[in-house]
Design an enzyme around this catalytic site. Structure first.
Site, short mmCIF file in Angstrom:
data_model
loop_
_atom_site.label_atom_id
_atom_site.label_comp_id
_atom_site.label_asym_id
_atom_site.label_seq_id
_atom_site.Cartn_x
_atom_site.Cartn_y
_atom_site.Cartn_z
N MET A 1 60.11 60.42 41.04
CA MET A 1 61.57 59.93 41.80
C MET A 1 62.19 58.91 42.19
O MET A 1 63.06 58.80 43.08
CB MET A 1 60.81 59.97 43.00
CG MET A 1 59.45 58.79 43.37
SD MET A 1 58.71 59.11 45.25
CE MET A 1 57.38 59.95 43.63
N PRO A 2 62.25 58.33 40.48
CA PRO A 2 62.79 57.52 40.69
C PRO A 2 65.39 57.54 40.68
O PRO A 2 65.34 58.90 40.15
CB PRO A 2 62.92 56.47 39.90
CG PRO A 2 61.18 56.74 39.57
CD PRO A 2 61.64 58.01 39.88
#
Length: 126
Positions: A1-2
């Site tokens: 999810m970066p």
């Protein structure tokens, strides 16, 4: 999810920019266990007057190939994982597309899981 933002000087080829994003993603995948298809990146190109950096800050000599990489991540990784990520990104970028380690600047911004919505107005991680 970066969420990853990459800033660099204008003038690099499309292949160079694609290699930057691909290698950074692969480093996240191997050190932060980022899943397949979890690719959220933006690359911005700047003129000399809109990208400032300390050319010798902390005794590190930087060139016009300087990269500013900022990643917003969940506050779930250990210090060892973060160090592994920094090494992996720098090593991968040195191989492809050929960025000097001195020109790789990485900043992590850690947020809580409730600070993410991946669509539909939902907080999928809460």
């Amino acid at each position: 999810m970066p969420v990853t933002r990459i800033a660099l000087r204008k003038g690099k080829t499309a292949d160079y920019k694609q290699a930057l994003m691909a290698e950074i993603y692969e480093a996240m995948h191997e050190t932060f266990d980022v899943p397949e298809d979890d690719r959220f990146m933006a690359l911005s190109e700047h003129d000399e007057d809109t990208l400032w950096f300390g050319r010798s800050y902390l005794g590190i000599e930087r060139s016009d190939d300087f990269l500013l990489i900022q990643m917003t991540v969940s506050r779930t990784r250990t210090q060892e994982q973060k160090k592994a990520l920094y090494r992996a990104i720098t090593e991968r970028l040195a191989r492809s597309p050929g960025v000097r380690p001195e020109d790789v600047f990485i900043n992590l911004v850690e947020v809580e899981k409730e600070n993410w919505s991946f669509g539909r107005g939902e907080a999928q991680l809460v």
